[in-house]
Design a protein around this motif. Structure first.
Motif, PDB file in Angstrom:
ATOM      1  N   ILE A 103      29.526  40.311  46.271  1.00  0.00           N
ATOM      2  CA  ILE A 103      29.487  41.734  46.587  1.00  0.00           C
ATOM      3  C   ILE A 103      30.898  42.244  46.853  1.00  0.00           C
ATOM      4  N   PHE A 104      31.731  41.391  47.458  1.00  0.00           N
ATOM      5  CA  PHE A 104      33.111  41.818  47.708  1.00  0.00           C
ATOM      6  C   PHE A 104      33.856  42.003  46.389  1.00  0.00           C
ATOM      7  N   ILE A 105      33.721  41.041  45.496  1.00  0.00           N
ATOM      8  CA  ILE A 105      34.459  41.126  44.230  1.00  0.00           C
ATOM      9  C   ILE A 105      33.965  42.288  43.396  1.00  0.00           C
ATOM     10  N   LEU A 223      35.345  49.303  28.580  1.00  0.00           N
ATOM     11  CA  LEU A 223      35.443  47.842  28.540  1.00  0.00           C
ATOM     12  C   LEU A 223      35.723  47.293  29.935  1.00  0.00           C
ATOM     13  N   GLU A 224      36.582  48.006  30.669  1.00  0.00           N
ATOM     14  CA  GLU A 224      36.966  47.524  31.997  1.00  0.00           C
ATOM     15  C   GLU A 224      35.800  47.529  32.975  1.00  0.00           C
ATOM     16  N   ILE A 225      34.913  48.528  32.818  1.00  0.00           N
ATOM     17  CA  ILE A 225      33.726  48.541  33.694  1.00  0.00           C
ATOM     18  C   ILE A 225      32.913  47.271  33.449  1.00  0.00           C
ATOM     19  N   LEU A 226      32.764  46.952  32.145  1.00  0.00           N
ATOM     20  CA  LEU A 226      32.031  45.733  31.787  1.00  0.00           C
ATOM     21  C   LEU A 226      32.736  44.491  32.351  1.00  0.00           C
ATOM     22  N   ALA A 232      33.103  39.422  38.196  1.00  0.00           N
ATOM     23  CA  ALA A 232      32.448  39.117  39.472  1.00  0.00           C
ATOM     24  C   ALA A 232      31.312  38.129  39.244  1.00  0.00           C
ATOM     25  N   TYR A 233      30.564  38.353  38.174  1.00  0.00           N
ATOM     26  CA  TYR A 233      29.458  37.466  37.831  1.00  0.00           C
ATOM     27  C   TYR A 233      29.956  36.058  37.544  1.00  0.00           C
ATOM     28  N   VAL A 234      31.052  35.992  36.763  1.00  0.00           N
ATOM     29  CA  VAL A 234      31.584  34.685  36.382  1.00  0.00           C
ATOM     30  C   VAL A 234      32.124  33.950  37.614  1.00  0.00           C
ATOM     31  N   PHE A 235      32.819  34.685  38.472  1.00  0.00           N
ATOM     32  CA  PHE A 235      33.350  34.053  39.688  1.00  0.00           C
ATOM     33  C   PHE A 235      32.192  33.468  40.505  1.00  0.00           C
ATOM     34  N   THR A 236      31.128  34.255  40.639  1.00  0.00           N
ATOM     35  CA  THR A 236      30.000  33.802  41.447  1.00  0.00           C
ATOM     36  C   THR A 236      29.301  32.624  40.794  1.00  0.00           C
ATOM     37  N   ILE A 237      29.115  32.707  39.482  1.00  0.00           N
ATOM     38  CA  ILE A 237      28.355  31.645  38.830  1.00  0.00           C
ATOM     39  C   ILE A 237      29.169  30.345  38.828  1.00  0.00           C
ATOM     40  N   LEU A 238      30.498  30.462  38.722  1.00  0.00           N
ATOM     41  CA  LEU A 238      31.317  29.244  38.801  1.00  0.00           C
ATOM     42  C   LEU A 238      31.256  28.662  40.209  1.00  0.00           C
ATOM     43  N   THR A 239      31.211  29.542  41.218  1.00  0.00           N
ATOM     44  CA  THR A 239      31.021  29.054  42.583  1.00  0.00           C
ATOM     45  C   THR A 239      29.718  28.269  42.679  1.00  0.00           C
ATOM     46  N   CYS A 240      28.672  28.807  42.045  1.00  0.00           N
ATOM     47  CA  CYS A 240      27.385  28.115  42.051  1.00  0.00           C
ATOM     48  C   CYS A 240      27.489  26.764  41.350  1.00  0.00           C
TER      49      CYS A 240
END
Lengths: 251, 178, 78
Positions: A103-105, A223-226, A232-240
């Protein structure tokens, strides 16, 4: 933009990196660790955003959700499903940590897309700390949960005995490169997108090119919105994924 | 963009004008505020937002489960009611059938009696009529005999010969029989 | 036009590192394309593999970002 320093050479001056400057909000001077800077402002705004979305949005506790509550529940379900799918059911107790990161990212990235804003996640200091937190958390958790069995992560038991030491070295290097790539990916993506937009904006100074420039900025903005969301999704999923390695270190 | 603080820029010099990300003097500041932000967000999430949302979601799924169970029960009840209704309908149908059969039988009986009576009457009447016809026919035969006797006597007389009355009668009777 | 030979080398180097991002673009395109062809063959399995898709894209992209970073460092920090 600040053309007084370099502006004498030509009419086209790009300062794509100026937007990333950390400056004190009140007065000039050195940036101490406690100084209230634009970093503080935009991080505070991201906290406000989080509270608006997840606390104010869900205050109705309605059985049939309102719009805000639907978005809050969707965000919750998105991250919850991610950690459940990638890491496993036993990792659900780390959900608040992962949710905090995500949520922060996501809020920092999205707020950074506002014109005149400051993107906190474009700084290697910020993403580096985020990635190091994940790295330390995962490493400590791995050793606490599995003891020395956690080292099996580096010992590829499915490979022939002869290449195992070599693979162990490679695995070890890749393990320690994780926080580097984890942080630079996020910061680099944010920085690159904003810098590119700023370069296009610099071209708008030439009247003949400015319509093309505006079109290009619009396209890049989409593109930047995407990218803001996907990173953020990638950061989180890599954390997972890293968390899964810590909980089940079978290689 | 919004960097109106040229004093700081001038202090850093030209080298740091390049990449603000590598300006290490701002690192403690960023890290400090990042940690503050993360802690605040973590507490907001773990103390308020996440428990609330998870209770709402759990409540909703519970309500949905209950509603589904209630709907199942109602459906069962509706099925029972339908069965009872069908049973009642079948019973009523059977009763109606019975009543119809009985009525039909009664009517048939009445009809049969009436028919029999009428038949008897008709038979009686027919017998009577036959009797009357027989009488009439007898009468007619007698008359014919008389007429034939007389006619025969007259004819015989006309032919110029006298005939015995008894002979003529016998002859006529014989003819009539033939 | 006067210039510094070190300046020249720096800009040539920046241009060369930018080629690295093309490699990352090919890599990400490869990941996405193969995912798509696999997903079209077996659409029922596609939804469960989106996470893997994004992880793969992230790894492929990270190396492009490294080359971008090197370019930036050459451009502004060296």
């Amino acid at each position: 933009m600040a053309t007084e320093a370099h502006g004498s050479e030509s009419s086209l001056v790009f300062h794509p990196m100026d937007q990333f400057k950390v400056t004190p909000l009140f007065g000039d001077g050195a940036v101490h660790w406690y100084t209230i800077t634009n970093v503080t402002l935009w991080m505070a705004l991201s906290i406000v955003g989080v509270i608006l979305l997840l606390v104010v949005g869900s205050r109705g506790r309605a059985m049939v959700p309102s719009k805000g509550q639907s978005v809050a529940e969707l965000t919750y379900g998105f991250v919850y499903k991610m950690i459940e799918d990638v890491t496993g059911k036993d990792a659900v107790k780390y959900f608040p940590y992962v949710m905090t990161l995500f949520i922060f990212i996501v809020f920092s990235n999205m707020l950074g897309l506002l014109p005149l804003s400051f993107t906190t996640t474009s700084h290697i200091a910020v993403t580096g700390v985020l990635a190091l937190l994940v790295f330390l958390f995962v490493t400590i958790l791995g050793f606490a949960k599995n003891g020395t069995k956690f080292l099996a992560l580096f010992w590829v038991s499915s490979a022939p005995m002869a290449v195992r030491p070599l693979l162990a070295v490679i695995e070890l290097i890749s393990y320690f490169v994780r926080p580097v790539s984890h942080s630079i990916r996020l910061a680099g993506n944010m920085m690159a997108g904003h810098a590119v937009i700023k370069v296009f904006a610099g071209f708008a100074a030439i009247a003949a090119i400015s319509p093309v420039s505006v079109l290009a900025i619009t396209a890049m903005y989409g593109l930047e919105i995407l990218v803001a969301f996907i990173q953020a999704y990638v950061f989180t999923i890599l954390t997972c994924v890293y968390l899964k390695d810590a909980l089940h270190p079978v290689h | 963009m919004a960097t109106e603080t040229h004093g700081a820029e001038a202090a850093h010099g030209a080298a740091e004008a390049g990449m603000p990300q590598l300006d290490f003097s701002t690192f403690p500041n960023q890290i400090f505020w990042l940690l503050v932000t993360l802690v605040v967000i973590y507490f907001v999430l773990s103390k308020i937002a996440l428990p609330r949302i998870s209770t709402v979601l759990a409540e909703r799924s519970g309500t949905i489960m209950n509603d589904i169970a209630a709907a199942e029960e109602l459906k069962l009840k509706a099925k029972e009611a339908e069965e009872a209704y069908n049973k009642a309908l079948a019973e009523a149908k059977a009763q109606a059938q019975q009543i119809a059969t009985e009525t039909r039988a009664a009517i048939q009986a009445d009809l049969d009696a009436a028919t029999a009576k009428a038949d008897a009457e008709i038979t009686a009447k027919a017998a009577e009529s036959e009797k009357a016809i027989a009488e009439i026919r007898e009468g007619a035969v007698e008359s014919v005999k008389e007429v034939a006797k007389d006619t025969a006597k007259e004819i015989v007389a006309a032919l110029g010969s006298s005939a015995d009355a008894r002979t003529v009668t016998a002859a006529v009777t014989a003819r009539m029989k033939g | 036009m006067e210039g510094n030979i070190a300046e020249l080398g720096k800009y040539i180097g920046v241009g060369l590192t930018a080629i690295g991002m093309g490699g990352a673009a090919m890599g990400v395109g490869n990941v996405a394309g193969n995912y798509l062809s696999g997903a079209l063959r077996n659409p029922s399995a596609a939804a469960s593999q989106t996470a893997t898709l994004f992880i793969g894209m992230a790894f492929a992209e990270a190396l492009g970002i490294f080359s971008f970073l090197v370019a930036l460092l050459l451009m502004f920090a060296v």
